[in-house]
Design a protein around this motif. Structure first.
Motif, PDB file in Angstrom:
ATOM      1  N   TRP A  49     -54.763   7.099  -1.538  1.00  9.36           N
ATOM      2  CA  TRP A  49     -54.273   6.373  -0.473  1.00  9.36           C
ATOM      3  C   TRP A  49     -54.056   6.962   0.566  1.00  9.36           C
ATOM      4  CZ3 TRP A  49     -54.591   0.726  -0.414  1.00  9.36           C
ATOM      5  CH2 TRP A  49     -54.316   0.249   0.722  1.00  9.36           C
ATOM      6  N   GLU A  50     -53.009   7.812   0.514  1.00  9.65           N
ATOM      7  CA  GLU A  50     -52.495   8.506   1.912  1.00  9.65           C
ATOM      8  C   GLU A  50     -53.491   9.657   2.380  1.00  9.65           C
ATOM      9  OE1 GLU A  50     -50.051   7.783   3.833  1.00  9.65           O
ATOM     10  OE2 GLU A  50     -49.540   6.276   2.475  1.00  9.65           O
ATOM     11  N   SER A  51     -54.111  10.276   1.451  1.00  6.64           N
ATOM     12  CA  SER A  51     -55.276  11.079   1.786  1.00  6.64           C
ATOM     13  C   SER A  51     -56.259  10.388   2.519  1.00  6.64           C
ATOM     14  CB  SER A  51     -56.023  11.898   0.781  1.00  6.64           C
ATOM     15  OG  SER A  51     -54.932  12.708   0.363  1.00  6.64           O
ATOM     16  N   LEU A  52     -56.633   9.226   1.940  1.00  8.28           N
ATOM     17  CA  LEU A  52     -58.065   8.736   2.699  1.00  8.28           C
ATOM     18  C   LEU A  52     -57.482   7.930   4.003  1.00  8.28           C
ATOM     19  CD1 LEU A  52     -60.636   7.592   2.000  1.00  8.28           C
ATOM     20  CD2 LEU A  52     -59.782   5.595   0.781  1.00  8.28           C
ATOM     21  N   LYS A  53     -56.212   7.409   3.771  1.00  4.50           N
ATOM     22  CA  LYS A  53     -55.781   6.830   5.360  1.00  4.50           C
ATOM     23  C   LYS A  53     -55.694   8.017   6.576  1.00  4.50           C
ATOM     24  CE  LYS A  53     -51.864   4.360   7.333  1.00  4.50           C
ATOM     25  NZ  LYS A  53     -50.343   4.184   6.994  1.00  4.50           N
ATOM     26  N   ASN A  54     -55.494   9.110   6.009  1.00  2.00           N
ATOM     27  CA  ASN A  54     -55.267  10.320   7.141  1.00  2.00           C
ATOM     28  C   ASN A  54     -56.746  10.707   7.476  1.00  2.00           C
ATOM     29  OD1 ASN A  54     -52.542  10.383   7.056  1.00  2.00           O
ATOM     30  ND2 ASN A  54     -52.535  12.027   5.293  1.00  2.00           N
ATOM     31  N   ALA A  55     -57.627  10.846   6.557  1.00  2.00           N
ATOM     32  CA  ALA A  55     -59.033  10.956   6.767  1.00  2.00           C
ATOM     33  C   ALA A  55     -59.643   9.961   7.814  1.00  2.00           C
ATOM     34  CB  ALA A  55     -59.854  10.882   5.470  1.00  2.00           C
ATOM     35  N   PHE A  56     -59.635   8.699   7.427  1.00  2.00           N
ATOM     36  CA  PHE A  56     -59.918   7.560   8.417  1.00  2.00           C
ATOM     37  C   PHE A  56     -59.350   7.745   9.714  1.00  2.00           C
ATOM     38  CE2 PHE A  56     -61.947   5.573   4.770  1.00  2.00           C
ATOM     39  CZ  PHE A  56     -63.216   5.033   5.382  1.00  2.00           C
ATOM     40  N   GLU A  57     -57.966   7.947   9.791  1.00  2.00           N
ATOM     41  CA  GLU A  57     -57.101   7.975  11.276  1.00  2.00           C
ATOM     42  C   GLU A  57     -57.644   9.015  11.862  1.00  2.00           C
ATOM     43  OE1 GLU A  57     -52.608   6.690  11.824  1.00  2.00           O
ATOM     44  OE2 GLU A  57     -52.963   8.026  10.292  1.00  2.00           O
ATOM     45  N   THR A  58     -57.867  10.197  11.265  1.00  2.00           N
ATOM     46  CA  THR A  58     -58.451  11.352  12.196  1.00  2.00           C
ATOM     47  C   THR A  58     -59.678  11.212  12.641  1.00  2.00           C
ATOM     48  OG1 THR A  58     -57.169  12.842  10.680  1.00  2.00           O
ATOM     49  CG2 THR A  58     -58.794  13.745  11.878  1.00  2.00           C
ATOM     50  N   ALA A  59     -60.663  10.487  11.871  1.00  2.00           N
ATOM     51  CA  ALA A  59     -61.883  10.184  12.326  1.00  2.00           C
ATOM     52  C   ALA A  59     -62.074   9.332  13.440  1.00  2.00           C
ATOM     53  CB  ALA A  59     -62.860   9.909  10.925  1.00  2.00           C
ATOM     54  N   ILE A  60     -61.253   8.248  13.107  1.00  2.26           N
ATOM     55  CA  ILE A  60     -61.198   7.233  14.364  1.00  2.26           C
ATOM     56  C   ILE A  60     -60.861   7.726  15.563  1.00  2.26           C
ATOM     57  CG2 ILE A  60     -60.303   4.990  14.938  1.00  2.26           C
ATOM     58  CD1 ILE A  60     -60.263   4.245  12.247  1.00  2.26           C
ATOM     59  N   ASN A  61     -60.086   8.752  15.484  1.00  2.00           N
ATOM     60  CA  ASN A  61     -59.592   9.263  16.705  1.00  2.00           C
ATOM     61  C   ASN A  61     -60.266  10.408  17.456  1.00  2.00           C
ATOM     62  OD1 ASN A  61     -57.070   7.843  17.020  1.00  2.00           O
ATOM     63  ND2 ASN A  61     -56.068   9.382  15.533  1.00  2.00           N
ATOM     64  N   ARG A  62     -61.381  10.644  16.869  1.00  2.00           N
ATOM     65  CA  ARG A  62     -62.214  11.966  17.293  1.00  2.00           C
ATOM     66  C   ARG A  62     -63.865  11.541  17.259  1.00  2.00           C
ATOM     67  NH1 ARG A  62     -61.213  16.456  12.371  1.00  2.00           N
ATOM     68  NH2 ARG A  62     -62.457  15.550  10.649  1.00  2.00           N
ATOM     69  N   VAL A  63     -64.255  10.591  16.666  1.00  2.68           N
ATOM     70  CA  VAL A  63     -65.528  10.357  16.585  1.00  2.68           C
ATOM     71  C   VAL A  63     -65.768   8.920  17.187  1.00  2.68           C
ATOM     72  CG1 VAL A  63     -66.392  12.237  15.335  1.00  2.68           C
ATOM     73  CG2 VAL A  63     -65.975   9.975  14.564  1.00  2.68           C
ATOM     74  N   ASP A  64     -67.195   8.443  17.398  1.00  3.35           N
ATOM     75  CA  ASP A  64     -67.397   7.159  17.928  1.00  3.35           C
ATOM     76  C   ASP A  64     -67.957   6.226  16.622  1.00  3.35           C
ATOM     77  OD1 ASP A  64     -67.480   7.590  20.794  1.00  3.35           O
ATOM     78  OD2 ASP A  64     -69.232   8.860  20.311  1.00  3.35           O
ATOM     79  N   ILE A  65     -68.377   6.806  15.514  1.00  2.00           N
ATOM     80  CA  ILE A  65     -68.643   6.278  14.442  1.00  2.00           C
ATOM     81  C   ILE A  65     -68.310   7.038  13.266  1.00  2.00           C
ATOM     82  CG2 ILE A  65     -70.938   5.437  13.011  1.00  2.00           C
ATOM     83  CD1 ILE A  65     -72.536   5.722  15.825  1.00  2.00           C
ATOM     84  N   VAL A  66     -67.662   6.088  12.380  1.00  2.00           N
ATOM     85  CA  VAL A  66     -67.242   6.717  11.050  1.00  2.00           C
ATOM     86  C   VAL A  66     -67.837   5.864   9.764  1.00  2.00           C
ATOM     87  CG1 VAL A  66     -65.424   6.947   9.686  1.00  2.00           C
ATOM     88  CG2 VAL A  66     -64.846   6.920  11.865  1.00  2.00           C
ATOM     89  N   ILE A  67     -68.507   6.589   9.239  1.00  3.92           N
ATOM     90  CA  ILE A  67     -69.390   6.123   8.106  1.00  3.92           C
ATOM     91  C   ILE A  67     -68.832   6.800   6.719  1.00  3.92           C
ATOM     92  CG2 ILE A  67     -71.537   5.921   6.962  1.00  3.92           C
ATOM     93  CD1 ILE A  67     -73.027   6.168   9.489  1.00  3.92           C
ATOM     94  N   SER A  68     -68.407   5.927   5.710  1.00  2.00           N
ATOM     95  CA  SER A  68     -67.789   6.503   4.592  1.00  2.00           C
ATOM     96  C   SER A  68     -68.754   6.058   3.326  1.00  2.00           C
ATOM     97  CB  SER A  68     -66.304   5.722   4.242  1.00  2.00           C
ATOM     98  OG  SER A  68     -66.483   4.573   3.857  1.00  2.00           O
ATOM     99  N   THR A  69     -68.567   6.723   2.327  1.00  2.00           N
ATOM    100  CA  THR A  69     -69.457   6.618   1.077  1.00  2.00           C
ATOM    101  C   THR A  69     -68.490   6.349   0.044  1.00  2.00           C
ATOM    102  OG1 THR A  69     -69.920   8.696   0.690  1.00  2.00           O
ATOM    103  CG2 THR A  69     -71.610   7.349   1.929  1.00  2.00           C
ATOM    104  N   GLY A  70     -68.630   5.602  -0.784  1.00  6.51           N
ATOM    105  CA  GLY A  70     -67.453   5.369  -2.155  1.00  6.51           C
ATOM    106  C   GLY A  70     -66.150   4.460  -1.968  1.00  6.51           C
ATOM    107  N   GLY A  71     -65.976   3.989  -2.974  1.00  4.51           N
ATOM    108  CA  GLY A  71     -64.508   3.282  -2.975  1.00  4.51           C
ATOM    109  C   GLY A  71     -64.798   1.707  -2.803  1.00  4.51           C
ATOM    110  N   LEU A  72     -65.934   1.228  -2.948  1.00  2.00           N
ATOM    111  CA  LEU A  72     -65.798  -0.278  -2.857  1.00  2.00           C
ATOM    112  C   LEU A  72     -66.237  -1.073  -3.990  1.00  2.00           C
ATOM    113  CD1 LEU A  72     -68.583  -0.036   0.135  1.00  2.00           C
ATOM    114  CD2 LEU A  72     -66.178  -0.381   0.418  1.00  2.00           C
TER     115      LEU A  72
END
Length: 407
Positions: A49-72
């Protein structure tokens, strides 16, 4: 115009191991690049959970589009939506229509609906669910803090369906970017470094063109991209003119594709006699639909007895020169051609490794290509493990046939 950037997050602890490779990001990148969207980062993160949260948080702050695969999916370690909902400060709501579709899917298959599958129908508030044609779990398209977040399944066929049938159209409509045009060129039997050194002499950047080199054991691919289609086409011809003898085609093809096309075009046929490659040559060409128009068959003559009794390689030849020799390869190519009454024959014999054979080193391979008029035999000393030697052997065999008989 400001460039639009994206980050791809591949989710799954299995992707951090030694046996599972993320291939989804390559497919996504290819389609985003066609839209003029630059993939700036790729991240692989485990089911934490924390690793995934950090990954999304970092991505949202540095790019326009975040696309993930997996975990649904429906299991406890599938919590991508929950993490994103928390970050975007929105709640998850049960979509009754999706829930009914999921229940119907299980009913049709004669399976009782598992209660944990209900979580696949939870959708973040204000998000758009992405239909999953071949699968169960829907994807998610969400705007969060001025950024676009797209959550896709990790199953390749489901992810690809969503990209091709929903995501591309939605992104194209939103960003309205001038689309990049790309040309891929394939080259055989040439080191990547030689191509790179030569391409540095061409003024790509001044003409708004970027290039990339993708090297593998079986080919080197050069990809040119730019917004001006005519310019890209013009410069692709310049690239090919630098290496005309080793260029074998455009697009995502390998030598077997090019050779098969040439055989069919010239109404010619071929047969294979394989030793160290163990039928790999035949496997590669029969992977291609329509190969029966040119490929008549093959013999895997792994043992000396098979070479002697099936391919009629003279026993004295093997006794004098060895099974791994130019002379044996010569007879293998000629005799398999006669056996199948084909226009061409290929013979491969070598030491795949890891240990030596007949006091000959691993990586030593002889390849022969034959017609009624002539036979050409080449000696190679390949480096690498057993699989690498075999891969290089098959590519050089196809290339030998192409260069000597089909150009």
């Amino acid at each position: 115009m400001k460039k639009v950037t994206a980050e791809i997050i591949a989710i799954g602890s299995e992707l951090l191991g030694a046996s599972k490779v993320d291939t989804n990001s390559l497919f996504i990148t290819k389609h985003l690049n066609k839209l003029g969207i630059e993939v700036s980062f790729k991240t692989v993160v485990g089911d934490n959970w924390e690793s995934l949260k950090n990954a999304f948080e970092t991505a949202i702050n540095r790019v326009d589009i975040v696309i993930s695969t997996g975990g649904l999916g429906p299991t406890e370690d599938d919590f991508t939506k929950e993490v994103v909902a928390e970050l975007c400060k929105v709640s998850l709501k049960l979509d009754e229509k999706i829930l009914e579709n999921l229940k119907e899917r299980f009913k049709v298959r004669g399976i009782a609906f598992p209660e944990n599958s209900k979580k696949m129908a939870l959708i973040p508030e204000n998000a758009i669910p992405i239909p999953n044609g071949p699968g169960a779990a829907p994807g998610i398209f969400l705007e969060c803090n001025g950024k676009t977040i797209i959550l896709l399944p990790g199953v390749p066929r489901e992810m690809q369906y969503m990209i091709e049938n929903f995501v591309i159209e939605r992104l194209n409509k939103k960003y309205k970017l001038p689309q990049r045009f790309s040309i891929s060129m394939n080259f055989a039997s040439i080191p990547e470094a030689i191509i790179d050194n030569t391409l540095k002499e061409i003024d790509f950047e001044e003409n708004g063109i970027t290039y990339a080199i993708l090297a593998s054991l079986r080919k080197v691919q050069v990809i040119l991209s730019g917004f001006d289609k005519e310019k890209v086409e013009e410069f692709s011809k310049k690239v090919i003119s630098k290496f005309p003898d080793v260029f074998f085609g455009y697009g995502d093809i390998f030598l077997e594709n090019a050779v098969l096309d040439l055989l069919i075009e010239k109404n010619k046929t071929v047969a294979f006699a394989e030793s160290c490659t163990g039928g790999w040559l035949g496997k590669l060409i029969t992977d291609i639909p329509g190969s029966s128009k040119a490929f008549l068959g093959g013999i895997v003559s792994y043992s000396n007895e098979a070479k002697i009794n099936i391919l009629n390689v003279p026993e004295k030849t093997i006794e004098k020169f060895g099974a791994v020799s130019a002379q044996t390869a010569f007879f293998m190519a000629n005799n398999v051609r006669k056996l199948f009454n084909s226009d061409f024959g290929i013979g491969i014999t070598g030491v795949a490794g890891p240990s030596q054979s007949e006091k000959k080193p691993a990586g030593l391979v002889y390849i022969a290509a034959s017609s009624k008029e002539k036979t050409v035999v080449k000696k190679y000393n390949f480096r690498g493990n057993r699989e690498m030697v075999r891969q290089q052997s098959t590519s050089r065999a196809f290339d030998l046939l192409r260069k000597e008989f089909l150009k």
